[in-house]
Design a protein around this motif. Structure first.
Motif, PDB file in Angstrom:
ATOM      1  N   UNK A  30      -8.065  -3.748 -11.972  1.00  0.00           N
ATOM      2  CA  UNK A  30      -6.629  -3.492 -12.089  1.00  0.00           C
ATOM      3  C   UNK A  30      -5.868  -4.745 -12.474  1.00  0.00           C
ATOM      4  N   UNK A  31      -4.576  -4.603 -12.623  1.00  0.00           N
ATOM      5  CA  UNK A  31      -3.719  -5.744 -12.915  1.00  0.00           C
ATOM      6  C   UNK A  31      -3.191  -6.315 -11.607  1.00  0.00           C
ATOM      7  N   UNK A  32      -3.278  -7.623 -11.463  1.00  0.00           N
ATOM      8  CA  UNK A  32      -2.846  -8.275 -10.232  1.00  0.00           C
ATOM      9  C   UNK A  32      -1.417  -8.801 -10.328  1.00  0.00           C
ATOM     10  N   UNK A  33      -0.924  -9.052 -11.517  1.00  0.00           N
ATOM     11  CA  UNK A  33       0.450  -9.512 -11.736  1.00  0.00           C
ATOM     12  C   UNK A  33       0.825 -10.730 -10.906  1.00  0.00           C
ATOM     13  N   UNK A  34      -0.068 -11.681 -10.820  1.00  0.00           N
ATOM     14  CA  UNK A  34       0.218 -12.957 -10.177  1.00  0.00           C
ATOM     15  C   UNK A  34       0.644 -12.805  -8.715  1.00  0.00           C
ATOM     16  N   UNK A  35       0.156 -11.791  -8.039  1.00  0.00           N
ATOM     17  CA  UNK A  35       0.542 -11.545  -6.654  1.00  0.00           C
ATOM     18  C   UNK A  35      -0.674 -11.734  -5.761  1.00  0.00           C
ATOM     19  N   UNK A  36      -0.514 -12.544  -4.752  1.00  0.00           N
ATOM     20  CA  UNK A  36      -1.568 -12.714  -3.770  1.00  0.00           C
ATOM     21  C   UNK A  36      -1.406 -11.668  -2.694  1.00  0.00           C
ATOM     22  N   UNK A  37      -2.452 -10.955  -2.378  1.00  0.00           N
ATOM     23  CA  UNK A  37      -2.367  -9.922  -1.353  1.00  0.00           C
ATOM     24  C   UNK A  37      -3.257 -10.230  -0.161  1.00  0.00           C
ATOM     25  N   UNK A  38      -3.845 -11.416  -0.125  1.00  0.00           N
ATOM     26  CA  UNK A  38      -4.720 -11.733   0.993  1.00  0.00           C
ATOM     27  C   UNK A  38      -3.889 -11.927   2.257  1.00  0.00           C
ATOM     28  N   UNK A  82      19.996 -16.193 -12.987  1.00  0.00           N
ATOM     29  CA  UNK A  82      20.695 -16.524 -14.227  1.00  0.00           C
ATOM     30  C   UNK A  82      19.825 -16.340 -15.473  1.00  0.00           C
ATOM     31  N   UNK A  83      18.550 -16.079 -15.274  1.00  0.00           N
ATOM     32  CA  UNK A  83      17.614 -15.977 -16.402  1.00  0.00           C
ATOM     33  C   UNK A  83      16.995 -14.591 -16.455  1.00  0.00           C
ATOM     34  N   UNK A  84      16.188 -14.347 -17.468  1.00  0.00           N
ATOM     35  CA  UNK A  84      15.533 -13.050 -17.668  1.00  0.00           C
ATOM     36  C   UNK A  84      14.458 -12.774 -16.623  1.00  0.00           C
ATOM     37  N   UNK A  85      13.854 -13.824 -16.078  1.00  0.00           N
ATOM     38  CA  UNK A  85      12.747 -13.671 -15.132  1.00  0.00           C
ATOM     39  C   UNK A  85      13.072 -14.352 -13.813  1.00  0.00           C
ATOM     40  N   UNK A  86      12.221 -14.134 -12.828  1.00  0.00           N
ATOM     41  CA  UNK A  86      12.403 -14.766 -11.522  1.00  0.00           C
ATOM     42  C   UNK A  86      12.281 -16.286 -11.658  1.00  0.00           C
ATOM     43  N   UNK A  87      12.763 -16.988 -10.657  1.00  0.00           N
ATOM     44  CA  UNK A  87      12.709 -18.456 -10.676  1.00  0.00           C
ATOM     45  C   UNK A  87      11.264 -18.954 -10.776  1.00  0.00           C
ATOM     46  N   UNK A  88      10.357 -18.275 -10.075  1.00  0.00           N
ATOM     47  CA  UNK A  88       8.945 -18.669 -10.099  1.00  0.00           C
ATOM     48  C   UNK A  88       8.342 -18.531 -11.488  1.00  0.00           C
ATOM     49  N   UNK A 159       9.634 -13.015 -24.696  1.00  0.00           N
ATOM     50  CA  UNK A 159       9.061 -11.814 -25.308  1.00  0.00           C
ATOM     51  C   UNK A 159       7.549 -11.732 -25.084  1.00  0.00           C
ATOM     52  N   UNK A 160       6.936 -12.826 -24.695  1.00  0.00           N
ATOM     53  CA  UNK A 160       5.492 -12.861 -24.459  1.00  0.00           C
ATOM     54  C   UNK A 160       5.117 -12.501 -23.024  1.00  0.00           C
ATOM     55  N   UNK A 161       6.112 -12.435 -22.148  1.00  0.00           N
ATOM     56  CA  UNK A 161       5.871 -12.155 -20.730  1.00  0.00           C
ATOM     57  C   UNK A 161       5.863 -10.643 -20.506  1.00  0.00           C
ATOM     58  N   UNK A 162       4.930 -10.167 -19.695  1.00  0.00           N
ATOM     59  CA  UNK A 162       4.858  -8.741 -19.360  1.00  0.00           C
ATOM     60  C   UNK A 162       6.179  -8.297 -18.728  1.00  0.00           C
ATOM     61  N   UNK A 163       6.698  -7.144 -19.137  1.00  0.00           N
ATOM     62  CA  UNK A 163       7.998  -6.687 -18.625  1.00  0.00           C
ATOM     63  C   UNK A 163       8.086  -6.557 -17.099  1.00  0.00           C
ATOM     64  N   UNK A 164       6.961  -6.403 -16.396  1.00  0.00           N
ATOM     65  CA  UNK A 164       7.039  -6.254 -14.944  1.00  0.00           C
ATOM     66  C   UNK A 164       7.577  -7.506 -14.258  1.00  0.00           C
ATOM     67  N   UNK A 165       7.618  -8.626 -14.956  1.00  0.00           N
ATOM     68  CA  UNK A 165       8.158  -9.864 -14.399  1.00  0.00           C
ATOM     69  C   UNK A 165       9.645 -10.027 -14.682  1.00  0.00           C
ATOM     70  N   UNK A 166      10.258  -9.076 -15.357  1.00  0.00           N
ATOM     71  CA  UNK A 166      11.663  -9.232 -15.731  1.00  0.00           C
ATOM     72  C   UNK A 166      12.588  -8.978 -14.545  1.00  0.00           C
ATOM     73  N   UNK A 167      13.782  -9.494 -14.655  1.00  0.00           N
ATOM     74  CA  UNK A 167      14.813  -9.320 -13.641  1.00  0.00           C
ATOM     75  C   UNK A 167      15.115  -7.833 -13.436  1.00  0.00           C
ATOM     76  N   UNK A 171      14.749  -5.794  -9.924  1.00  0.00           N
ATOM     77  CA  UNK A 171      15.873  -5.111  -9.301  1.00  0.00           C
ATOM     78  C   UNK A 171      15.556  -3.640  -9.034  1.00  0.00           C
ATOM     79  N   UNK A 172      14.925  -2.947  -9.974  1.00  0.00           N
ATOM     80  CA  UNK A 172      14.599  -1.528  -9.809  1.00  0.00           C
ATOM     81  C   UNK A 172      13.640  -1.319  -8.637  1.00  0.00           C
ATOM     82  N   UNK A 173      12.707  -2.251  -8.430  1.00  0.00           N
ATOM     83  CA  UNK A 173      11.737  -2.110  -7.340  1.00  0.00           C
ATOM     84  C   UNK A 173      12.388  -2.190  -5.971  1.00  0.00           C
ATOM     85  N   UNK A 174      13.543  -2.834  -5.877  1.00  0.00           N
ATOM     86  CA  UNK A 174      14.187  -3.019  -4.574  1.00  0.00           C
ATOM     87  C   UNK A 174      15.552  -2.351  -4.522  1.00  0.00           C
TER      88      UNK A 174
END
Length: 190
Positions: A30-38, A82-88, A159-167, A171-174
């Motif tokens: 699966x896709x992990x999307x840079x998330x640690x779940x341990x 202030x940007x398209x993606x999260x600070x991280x 434009x190269x970043x997967x849309x799931x990382x967008x602001x 926002x929609x997830x929360x």
């Protein structure tokens, strides 16, 4: 694996016998999307520590209140970006951009490029989000090779970043509110 074996032979043997998709992000199906779940269970247990020993009703209200606070804070954070993606993600992109600036790019065709520099020379396929280093396909965030290739043809990095990382996705997830149970008395342990 040789490096792990020299540091801890038992761990190396365990990892060799275990399903590689359980401990290696490269082989995960699966896709992990840079998330640690341990250790997620330990994290939740720690967050609920203050409610231990109380009634189940109090515990459920404590969980509802805690989740409500977390969602509210994350919603406020998402709105203030202030940007398209999260600070991280923006920080990761800035670091990768610095490395990309030291690389040279040779076009292969409209979407593929040969990028020289960094730890290894790579072929980057911007159309399919892949690079020989493997980072871009796994992380869904462009590696320095992909950023070098993209900037060479004046593509904006975002434009190269997967849309799931967008602001907007953040926002929609929360977006949902967590309402209290009005009119019910929650008894605390005395």
């Amino acid at each position: 694996m040789a490096e792990i074996r020299s540091a801890n032979p038992d761990l190396a043997t365990y990892l060799e016998n275990a399903d590689v998709s359980l401990w290696s992000r490269v082989y995960c199906q699966g896709d992990m999307y840079n998330i640690k779940t341990s250790n997620i269970a330990e994290s939740i247990n720690s967050a609920l520590k203050r409610a231990r020993g109380f009634s189940v009703q109090f515990l459920l209200e404590f969980i509802r209140e805690k989740l409500g606070k977390w969602f509210w804070k994350r919603r406020e954070d998402a709105l203030s970006l202030p940007t398209q993606h999260s600070r991280g993600i923006e920080y990761l992109l800035a670091v990768q951009l610095e490395i990309a600036d030291t690389m040279t790019v040779q076009p292969i065709d409209g979407w593929r490029f040969f990028v020289k520099g960094g730890k290894m020379d790579c072929v980057v396929d911007l159309e399919h989000g892949k690079c020989d280093c493997g980072v871009y396909a796994v992380e869904k965030i462009p590696c320095s090779h992909a950023i070098a290739a993209g900037t060479s043809i004046s593509l904006h990095i975002s434009t190269l970043v997967c849309p799931v990382y967008s602001k907007d996705y953040l926002f929609v997830r929360i977006l949902r509110e967590i309402y209290p149970c009005v009119g019910q008395q929650v008894e605390e342990r005395t």
